[in-house]
Motif scaffolding. Structure first.
Motif, PDB file in Angstrom:
ATOM      1  N   PRO A  50       0.819  -1.228   0.000  1.00 29.59           N
ATOM      2  CA  PRO A  50       0.000   0.000   0.000  1.00 29.59           C
ATOM      3  C   PRO A  50       0.844   1.267   0.000  1.00 29.59           C
ATOM      4  N   LEU A  51       2.029   1.210   0.605  1.00 29.97           N
ATOM      5  CA  LEU A  51       2.882   2.390   0.673  1.00 29.97           C
ATOM      6  C   LEU A  51       3.382   2.751  -0.717  1.00 29.97           C
ATOM      7  N   ARG A  52       3.809   1.773  -1.468  1.00 29.82           N
ATOM      8  CA  ARG A  52       4.297   1.974  -2.829  1.00 29.82           C
ATOM      9  C   ARG A  52       3.147   2.466  -3.728  1.00 29.82           C
ATOM     10  N   GLU A  53       2.006   1.839  -3.586  1.00 27.74           N
ATOM     11  CA  GLU A  53       0.842   2.204  -4.402  1.00 27.74           C
ATOM     12  C   GLU A  53       0.380   3.623  -4.092  1.00 27.74           C
ATOM     13  N   ASN A  54       0.487   4.019  -2.824  1.00 33.17           N
ATOM     14  CA  ASN A  54       0.044   5.350  -2.436  1.00 33.17           C
ATOM     15  C   ASN A  54       0.868   6.433  -3.122  1.00 33.17           C
ATOM     16  N   THR A  55       2.197   6.247  -3.174  1.00 31.37           N
ATOM     17  CA  THR A  55       3.051   7.222  -3.846  1.00 31.37           C
ATOM     18  C   THR A  55       2.750   7.269  -5.340  1.00 31.37           C
ATOM     19  N   GLN A  78      -0.252   9.357  -5.826  1.00 27.10           N
ATOM     20  CA  GLN A  78       0.009  10.787  -5.656  1.00 27.10           C
ATOM     21  C   GLN A  78       0.627  11.383  -6.917  1.00 27.10           C
ATOM     22  N   VAL A  79       1.577  10.669  -7.505  1.00 27.74           N
ATOM     23  CA  VAL A  79       2.246  11.169  -8.711  1.00 27.74           C
ATOM     24  C   VAL A  79       1.252  11.266  -9.868  1.00 27.74           C
ATOM     25  N   LYS A  80       0.412  10.255 -10.000  1.00 29.94           N
ATOM     26  CA  LYS A  80      -0.600  10.267 -11.065  1.00 29.94           C
ATOM     27  C   LYS A  80      -1.589  11.416 -10.864  1.00 29.94           C
ATOM     28  N   ALA A  81      -2.065  11.587  -9.630  1.00 33.96           N
ATOM     29  CA  ALA A  81      -3.034  12.649  -9.338  1.00 33.96           C
ATOM     30  C   ALA A  81      -2.425  14.030  -9.546  1.00 33.96           C
ATOM     31  N   LEU A  82      -1.152  14.188  -9.201  1.00 36.44           N
ATOM     32  CA  LEU A  82      -0.482  15.474  -9.380  1.00 36.44           C
ATOM     33  C   LEU A  82      -0.383  15.817 -10.865  1.00 36.44           C
ATOM     34  N   GLN A  83      -0.009  14.853 -11.688  1.00 37.23           N
ATOM     35  CA  GLN A  83       0.097  15.112 -13.130  1.00 37.23           C
ATOM     36  C   GLN A  83      -1.250  15.547 -13.694  1.00 37.23           C
ATOM     37  N   GLU A  84      -2.321  14.874 -13.274  1.00 37.19           N
ATOM     38  CA  GLU A  84      -3.653  15.239 -13.745  1.00 37.19           C
ATOM     39  C   GLU A  84      -4.027  16.644 -13.292  1.00 37.19           C
ATOM     40  N   THR A  85      -3.692  16.990 -12.060  1.00 33.12           N
ATOM     41  CA  THR A  85      -4.015  18.320 -11.531  1.00 33.12           C
ATOM     42  C   THR A  85      -3.251  19.407 -12.269  1.00 33.12           C
ATOM     43  N   LEU A  86      -1.974  19.177 -12.510  1.00 31.76           N
ATOM     44  CA  LEU A  86      -1.148  20.151 -13.237  1.00 31.76           C
ATOM     45  C   LEU A  86      -1.706  20.424 -14.627  1.00 31.76           C
ATOM     46  N   ASN A  87      -2.110  19.375 -15.309  1.00 32.17           N
ATOM     47  CA  ASN A  87      -2.545  19.533 -16.698  1.00 32.17           C
ATOM     48  C   ASN A  87      -3.986  20.006 -16.834  1.00 32.17           C
ATOM     49  N   ARG A  88      -4.699  20.104 -15.713  1.00 29.52           N
ATOM     50  CA  ARG A  88      -6.044  20.697 -15.718  1.00 29.52           C
ATOM     51  C   ARG A  88      -5.994  22.203 -15.474  1.00 29.52           C
ATOM     52  N   ASP A  89      -4.847  22.688 -15.006  1.00 28.20           N
ATOM     53  CA  ASP A  89      -4.747  24.098 -14.607  1.00 28.20           C
ATOM     54  C   ASP A  89      -4.824  25.013 -15.822  1.00 28.20           C
ATOM     55  N   GLU A  90      -5.682  26.022 -15.739  1.00 29.33           N
ATOM     56  CA  GLU A  90      -5.883  26.933 -16.864  1.00 29.33           C
ATOM     57  C   GLU A  90      -4.660  27.794 -17.149  1.00 29.33           C
ATOM     58  N   ARG A  91      -3.733  27.877 -16.194  1.00 26.82           N
ATOM     59  CA  ARG A  91      -2.532  28.699 -16.399  1.00 26.82           C
ATOM     60  C   ARG A  91      -1.490  28.006 -17.252  1.00 26.82           C
ATOM     61  N   ARG A 100      -5.633   9.770  15.523  1.00 22.36           N
ATOM     62  CA  ARG A 100      -4.728  10.419  14.577  1.00 22.36           C
ATOM     63  C   ARG A 100      -5.545  10.989  13.426  1.00 22.36           C
ATOM     64  N   ILE A 101      -5.142  12.161  12.944  1.00 24.13           N
ATOM     65  CA  ILE A 101      -5.831  12.707  11.771  1.00 24.13           C
ATOM     66  C   ILE A 101      -5.536  11.836  10.555  1.00 24.13           C
ATOM     67  N   ASP A 102      -6.455  11.834   9.596  1.00 18.72           N
ATOM     68  CA  ASP A 102      -6.232  11.105   8.353  1.00 18.72           C
ATOM     69  C   ASP A 102      -5.106  11.771   7.569  1.00 18.72           C
ATOM     70  N   SER A 103      -4.304  10.966   6.887  1.00 17.55           N
ATOM     71  CA  SER A 103      -3.211  11.503   6.072  1.00 17.55           C
ATOM     72  C   SER A 103      -3.748  12.188   4.820  1.00 17.55           C
ATOM     73  N   LEU A 104      -2.946  13.096   4.269  1.00 20.85           N
ATOM     74  CA  LEU A 104      -3.364  13.827   3.069  1.00 20.85           C
ATOM     75  C   LEU A 104      -3.442  12.911   1.854  1.00 20.85           C
ATOM     76  N   ASN A 105      -2.449  12.061   1.680  1.00 23.31           N
ATOM     77  CA  ASN A 105      -2.391  11.158   0.532  1.00 23.31           C
ATOM     78  C   ASN A 105      -2.671  11.923  -0.768  1.00 23.31           C
ATOM     79  N   SER A 106      -3.709  11.538  -1.516  1.00 27.31           N
ATOM     80  CA  SER A 106      -3.991  12.197  -2.802  1.00 27.31           C
ATOM     81  C   SER A 106      -5.126  13.207  -2.693  1.00 27.31           C
ATOM     82  N   ASP A 107      -5.337  13.763  -1.517  1.00 25.96           N
ATOM     83  CA  ASP A 107      -6.395  14.748  -1.318  1.00 25.96           C
ATOM     84  C   ASP A 107      -6.280  15.871  -2.360  1.00 25.96           C
TER      85      ASP A 107
END
Length: 316
Positions: A55-60, A63-76, A288-295
């Motif tokens: 799960p630790l490997r899959e979580n990272t 995150q990388v996949k979600a970040l790429q999608e977020t970057l490429n959705r940005d109107e800037r 414990r608070i929930d981790s951020l992960n791919s929030d």
């Protein structure tokens, strides 16, 4: 034609499988294999968390996949395409592997970022050093995000998690104002203080910002997951802090590990198993608070600082 900007997403890394733990530990120890008892202890910790290392490997990866999608959705950023690459400190793909893959893909401009909001020369600084050296060797212009510990969306994401768990304490019969909130982060050797390292101060600033946003005053900072070396590390450790709180007759404790952005061993074992075991023994109710992960808010934090750094241009 769309220009492509590489993003090197760096993190500590974790073994790919249980069989890879020894090689991983050997790399952390700079080529010195662990003693049998050390290897057993680390293996036991991975086995204790649900699903072992996977799960630790899959979580990272997520995150990388979600970040790429977020970057490429940005109107800037309509004039460029961002392509994210992983670079791990102690496991494959190593930091250098990520930079090499960029070069093979024809990337000539890139931004590097570590999945850790707070800067230290001994943590984030070491990642950046390795990435910069490889990028220079391969002719890639790479600039770096050093910290993002007070980004409004990061604070918002942490604050919402603190509030959610304080609500859970109230539902369990506790008074919100009597819950002691412990902000925590990975300890580092004490000598960083003499070096003027910004790490401790940045962590306090993050904690203060979250406390201000959530309206809590009953909080303190503590350290966790110190390395086992001869030199002293920053303290107090959370296990000692819990013992002190028991003597103060504190009954309810919420841990907010703001130095960590995802579920991994220091969260799933050091807090969820080790700290909770101690808390139970001394009659403290610990959450414990929930981790951020791919929030999404965390992904937007990363995306925003990466785009900002890219727009500023590469380092000289």
């Amino acid at each position: 034609m769309t220009n492509t900007v590489g993003v090197l997403v760096m993190s500590y890394g974790t073994p790919e499988s249980m069989e890879g733990i020894e090689a991983y530990y050997t790399h952390i120890r700079r080529g010195r294999p662990p003693e049998p008892e050390q290897l057993k202890e680390l293996t036991d910790r991975y086995e204790a968390i649900v699903g072992g290392v996977f799960p630790l490997r899959e979580n990272t990866d997520n995150q990388v996949k979600a970040l790429q999608e977020t970057l490429n959705r940005d109107e800037r950023t309509t004039e460029v395409e961002f392509r994210c690459y992983q670079g791990l400190k102690h496991a494959r793909p190593f930091i250098e592997d990520g930079v090499e893959q960029m070069a093979k893909d024809g990337i000539r401009t890139a931004v590097g970022i570590v999945l850790a909001p707070h800067y230290s020369t001994m943590s984030v600084g070491s990642y950046i050093k390795r990435a910069r050296e490889k990028a220079e060797e391969l002719g890639i212009q790479m600039s770096f995000v050093e910290s993002y510990h007070l980004h409004p969306k990061l604070i918002q994401a942490f604050a919402s998690r603190v509030n959610a768990k304080l609500d859970a304490f109230e539902e369990a019969g506790a008074k919100r104002g009597e819950v002691r909130v412990l902000f925590s982060a990975h300890s580092l050797p004490e000598r960083i203080v003499g070096m003027g390292d910004p790490y401790p101060q940045q962590l306090l600033e993050t904690s203060e910002a979250i406390a201000s946003r959530t309206g809590i005053s009953n909080w303190q900072f503590t350290w966790q997951s110190a390395g086992r070396t001869a030199e002293p590390w920053l303290g107090p450790d959370i296990l000692d802090t819990l013992q002190n709180l028991a003597r103060e007759q504190v009954e309810d404790v919420l841990v907010a590990p703001v130095g960590f952005v995802s579920d991994h061993l220091e969260v799933l074992y050091d807090l969820d198993i080790e700290a909770k075991t101690i808390a139970k023994e001394i009659d403290i109710r610990l959450m414990r608070i929930d981790s951020l992960n791919s929030d999404p808010l965390y992904m937007e934090t990363l995306s925003d600082v990466i785009i900002g750094r890219w727009r500023q241009g590469t380092d000289a």
